[in-house]
Design an enzyme around this catalytic site. Structure first.
Site, mmCIF file in Angstrom:
data_model
loop_
_atom_site.group_PDB
_atom_site.id
_atom_site.type_symbol
_atom_site.label_atom_id
_atom_site.label_comp_id
_atom_site.label_asym_id
_atom_site.label_seq_id
_atom_site.Cartn_x
_atom_site.Cartn_y
_atom_site.Cartn_z
ATOM 1 N N TYR A 154 0.824 -1.214 0.000
ATOM 2 C CA TYR A 154 0.000 0.000 0.000
ATOM 3 C C TYR A 154 0.858 1.265 0.000
ATOM 4 O O TYR A 154 0.450 2.312 -0.492
ATOM 5 C CB TYR A 154 -0.947 -0.041 1.195
ATOM 6 N N LYS A 161 -3.619 7.773 3.413
ATOM 7 C CA LYS A 161 -4.795 7.422 4.214
ATOM 8 C C LYS A 161 -4.599 7.826 5.687
ATOM 9 O O LYS A 161 -5.550 8.216 6.357
ATOM 10 C CB LYS A 161 -5.094 5.922 4.113
#
Ligand SMILES: NC(=O)c1ccc[n+]([C@@H]2O[C@H](COP(=O)([O-])OP(=O)(O)OC[C@H]3O[C@@H](n4cnc5c(N)ncnc54)[C@H](O)[C@@H]3O)[C@@H](O)[C@H]2O)c1
Length: 255
Positions: A154, A161
């Site tokens: 990620y 995020k």
């Protein structure tokens, strides 16, 4: 009109296919009494075609969240369809390929900046652009992927995020005086267009399928959408700056 969101007027961003989390939010919201206005990025004719698959066809406004003119004109464009907004859904994320899939140490700042602009800063930009239409009781809801941990592929999207999760808390602080809430839904992995652009995404799929206490469907956007509806509704009147996990319980496990 009846349903959880009876009479509510919503702005829903992030529909690009009928697998988009935002599509499920828009569909469920209409089924629960809301009036929905969509925004679309780039491929507007595609978004308009997808919008016709909703129970009620919804108008689509063009919005690139990094475009200051689009943001400045958003409230007036929304006013052409509804006289105010009770809720805004931010279902937007993007990172250049260099930022994902294991390239954490090499991704250049320009690419990281794009990821943060589109995926993090835009949460604030969208809320501020919609603010003239909102009143006490209103809600902003966004989508995150648990940023309390570092995930294998990620990379900078995880950092973006983490910023989004913080930005939501700051938005809660700054909009609280106006009676407007800001909350996020932290969803497990779902096979959407954004997910497919992450090299190695199947690692998440395998982990969730094997370990989520409640089990996990990679193709069912409805649980995440239901949580968005709940946070947009009047049933969380004193909740803001919160993150609700809709991940089959995966976040509760140890390593
Ligand atoms: N799919 C998952 O596994 C998962 C899990 C947790 C959280 N999320 C989050 O859910 C949200 C929605 O993603 P999705 O999975 O439904 O994928 P999706 O590809 O269907 O939606 C992503 C949307 O972002 C929009 N977008 C990208 N750049 C934009 C820009 N500059 N301006 C405006 N819109 C822009 C795209 O047009 C698209 O509609 C994202 O924030 C994503 O990070 C997804």
């Amino acid at each position: 009109m009846s349903g959880l969101l009876a009479g509510k007027r919503l702005l829903v961003t992030g529909v690009i296919t009928d697998a988009s989390i935002a599509f499920s939010v828009a569909k469920l919201a209409q089924e629960n009494g809301a009036q929905v206005v969509l925004t679309g990025f780039g491929r507007l004719s595609l978004v308009e075609r997808i919008a016709k698959r909703l129970p009620e066809p919804a108008p689509v406004i063009e919005l690139d969240v990094t475009n200051t003119e689009h943001l400045a004109g958003l409230a007036d464009k929304v006013r052409e369809h509804v006289d105010g907004l009770d809720g805004v859904v931010h279902s937007i994320g993007f990172a250049p390929q260099s930022c994902l899939g294991g390239g954490f140490l090499d991704a250049p700042w320009e690419d990281v900046a794009t990821a943060v602009h589109v995926s993090t800063y835009s949460y604030k930009s969208l809320a501020v652009a919609a603010l003239p239409l909102m009143s006490p009781g209103g809600a902003v809801v966004g989508l995150t992927f648990d940023a309390t941990k570092a995930w294998p592929v990620y990379d900078w999207m995880g950092v973006a995020k983490a910023g989004l999760e913080s930005a939501s808390r700051y938005l809660a602080m700054h909009l609280g005086k106006q009676g407007i809430r800001s909350n996020l839904v932290s969803a497990g992995p779902l096979r959407t267009m954004a997910a497919k652009s992450i090299p190695g995404f199947e690692q998440f799929e395998d982990a969730w399928t094997e370990r989520a206490p409640l089990g996990w469907s990679l193709t069912d956007q409805e649980p995440a959408a239901r949580a968005c509806l709940a946070l947009l509704s009047d049933w969380f009147p004193a909740t803001t700056g919160e993150i609700v996990h809709v991940d089959g319980g995966y976040h509760a496990l140890g390593a």
